[in-house]
Design a protein around this motif. Structure first.
Motif, PDB file in Angstrom:
ATOM      1  N   GLU A   1       0.835  -1.216   0.000  1.00 18.58           N
ATOM      2  CA  GLU A   1       0.000   0.000   0.000  1.00 18.58           C
ATOM      3  C   GLU A   1       0.860   1.251   0.000  1.00 18.58           C
ATOM      4  O   GLU A   1       0.537   2.242  -0.660  1.00 18.58           O
ATOM      5  CB  GLU A   1      -0.909   0.020   1.238  1.00 18.58           C
ATOM      6  CG  GLU A   1      -2.146  -0.823   1.055  1.00 18.58           C
ATOM      7  CD  GLU A   1      -3.030  -0.789   2.296  1.00 18.58           C
ATOM      8  OE1 GLU A   1      -2.987   0.192   3.061  1.00 18.58           O
ATOM      9  OE2 GLU A   1      -3.758  -1.786   2.483  1.00 18.58           O
ATOM     10  N   ASP A   2       1.958   1.187   0.751  1.00 19.03           N
ATOM     11  CA  ASP A   2       2.861   2.340   0.802  1.00 19.03           C
ATOM     12  C   ASP A   2       3.516   2.539  -0.561  1.00 19.03           C
ATOM     13  O   ASP A   2       3.668   3.667  -1.043  1.00 19.03           O
ATOM     14  CB  ASP A   2       3.922   2.115   1.887  1.00 19.03           C
ATOM     15  CG  ASP A   2       4.729   3.375   2.183  1.00 19.03           C
ATOM     16  OD1 ASP A   2       4.181   4.489   2.024  1.00 19.03           O
ATOM     17  OD2 ASP A   2       5.906   3.247   2.554  1.00 19.03           O
ATOM     18  N   LEU A   3       3.876   1.429  -1.201  1.00 21.06           N
ATOM     19  CA  LEU A   3       4.481   1.523  -2.530  1.00 21.06           C
ATOM     20  C   LEU A   3       3.498   2.166  -3.513  1.00 21.06           C
ATOM     21  O   LEU A   3       3.856   3.076  -4.265  1.00 21.06           O
ATOM     22  CB  LEU A   3       4.900   0.130  -3.023  1.00 21.06           C
ATOM     23  CG  LEU A   3       5.463   0.067  -4.447  1.00 21.06           C
ATOM     24  CD1 LEU A   3       6.693   0.954  -4.595  1.00 21.06           C
ATOM     25  CD2 LEU A   3       5.818  -1.366  -4.820  1.00 21.06           C
ATOM     26  N   ALA A   4       2.251   1.703  -3.472  1.00 24.30           N
ATOM     27  CA  ALA A   4       1.259   2.241  -4.410  1.00 24.30           C
ATOM     28  C   ALA A   4       1.019   3.728  -4.161  1.00 24.30           C
ATOM     29  O   ALA A   4       0.791   4.501  -5.093  1.00 24.30           O
ATOM     30  CB  ALA A   4      -0.045   1.462  -4.286  1.00 24.30           C
ATOM     31  N   ALA A   5       1.097   4.127  -2.883  1.00 22.67           N
ATOM     32  CA  ALA A   5       0.789   5.521  -2.530  1.00 22.67           C
ATOM     33  C   ALA A   5       1.950   6.464  -2.832  1.00 22.67           C
ATOM     34  O   ALA A   5       1.740   7.651  -3.083  1.00 22.67           O
ATOM     35  CB  ALA A   5       0.433   5.611  -1.049  1.00 22.67           C
ATOM     36  N   ARG A   6       3.191   5.946  -2.811  1.00 26.50           N
ATOM     37  CA  ARG A   6       4.332   6.867  -2.881  1.00 26.50           C
ATOM     38  C   ARG A   6       5.362   6.548  -3.949  1.00 26.50           C
ATOM     39  O   ARG A   6       6.339   7.278  -4.098  1.00 26.50           O
ATOM     40  CB  ARG A   6       5.049   6.910  -1.516  1.00 26.50           C
ATOM     41  CG  ARG A   6       4.185   7.436  -0.383  1.00 26.50           C
ATOM     42  CD  ARG A   6       5.039   7.938   0.749  1.00 26.50           C
ATOM     43  NE  ARG A   6       5.772   6.875   1.406  1.00 26.50           N
ATOM     44  CZ  ARG A   6       7.072   6.900   1.665  1.00 26.50           C
ATOM     45  NH1 ARG A   6       7.795   7.952   1.321  1.00 26.50           N
ATOM     46  NH2 ARG A   6       7.661   5.894   2.276  1.00 26.50           N
TER      47      ARG A   6
END
Lengths: 231, 86
Positions: free
Chosen positions: A152-157
């Motif tokens: 999720e962090d990868l997708a967001a940033r």
């Protein structure tokens, strides 16, 4: 377009990066000391490989608090170009400029070998001259390149830019040299002006060194800057 | 006041631990066949000066969050005790 290569205590690839920009690209370049607090008139800053601060605590963990990193974050925020190679990538992760973190290689060995990279994103400042799915042969030399991230962090940033692949571009477990999640070898921020990767394009930019595939990253950056101009 | 903090930094659950896995397999080959898992971590001991326990506690928690542990892959815990001057 002007380049800067940051020198941390323990960097060891800064001269290769300098050579690439100066002798291969023929562009102005200077060293930036880790104690500097400003990146004067630098359009693209390169964080080179090495073992900043001896990799103590975690690779990049101490370097990210160097005075120069405040200027690097400001530069990135203003649309300036940032390329982190190997330890430079680890520093970008520790600084939070790219999402995720590095673990020890799954093999527990220092991996020093050529790898193939499939280009997954040609919209970044450092890949715009690549074809989608192009495969580059570039060496790695690291002990902590086992990339870990919360999806999720990868997708967001972030955006995945390079994956370890076979020579024909297939992404397989066998092509993964260090255990990285989803074979991830390199990333960009959402804007595409900050890129980090474990492999070393600076030593694969001349035939005498065994290949020129790495040159396209810096050539892309030059093209990007010429088209976009300073932000 | 001087305080001693003992800090344990460990990999978060679910994060692969190549060192722990290699250590486990070495233990098994030494005959410790009952070893199911090994997780490797870091231990740091530090002494600091702070006006109160609350202040020391606040500082150590901040150190852990900002530098000693990477929240992407690691958890931390610590113990704090007063120590004798000199």
């Amino acid at each position: 377009m002007r380049f800067g290569v940051v020198v941390f205590p323990g960097s060891n690839c800064e001269r290769d990066c300098f050579h690439l920009v100066d002798q291969v690209l023929g562009r102005p370049v200077r060293y930036v000391w880790h104690q500097d607090t400003a990146l004067e008139r630098v359009d693209c800053v390169i964080l080179p490989g090495g073992f900043s601060y001896g990799d103590y605590l975690r690779p990049g963990a101490i370097a990210r608090f160097s005075p120069v990193m405040g200027a690097v974050a400001e530069h990135a925020g203003a649309g300036g170009l940032v390329l982190g190679i190997c330890n430079g990538f680890q520093i970008l992760l520790e600084a939070g400029l790219l999402p995720g973190a590095m673990l020890r290689n799954r093999s527990l060995q220092f991996q020093c070998q050529d790898v193939f990279l499939r280009v997954e994103d040609v919209e970044t400042a450092f890949t715009r001259l690549c074809r989608p799915g192009q495969v580059l042969k570039v060496p790695i030399k690291h002990g902590d390149g086992n990339y870990h991230v919360d999806p999720e962090d990868l997708a967001a940033r972030g955006r995945v830019v390079f994956r370890y692949s076979e020579a024909d571009g297939r992404v397989t477990p066998e092509a993964n040299p260090n255990g990285s999640m989803a074979n991830i070898a390199g990333l960009a921020n959402l804007e595409g002006n900050v890129v980090g990767l474990m492999p070393h394009p600076e030593v694969s930019a001349e035939e005498v060194l065994g290949g020129t595939d790495g040159r396209v990253l810096l050539e892309s950056a030059v093209r990007y800057w010429e088209e976009r101009g300073p932000c | 006041m001087r305080w001693r903090a003992r800090v344990w930094v460990t990999l978060r659950a679910g994060v692969l631990d190549p060192q722990g896995a290699a250590t486990r397999s070495a233990l098994v080959s030494l005959g410790f066949t009952g070893v199911q898992t090994v997780r490797a971590g870091k231990f740091l001991e530090l002494e600091l000066v702070a006006a109160s326990r609350e202040e020391a506690d606040r500082q150590v928690a901040d150190m852990c969050r900002r530098l000693l542990a990477n929240p992407v892959t690691e958890d931390f815990r610590y113990e704090l005790e007063g120590c004798q001057e000199g």
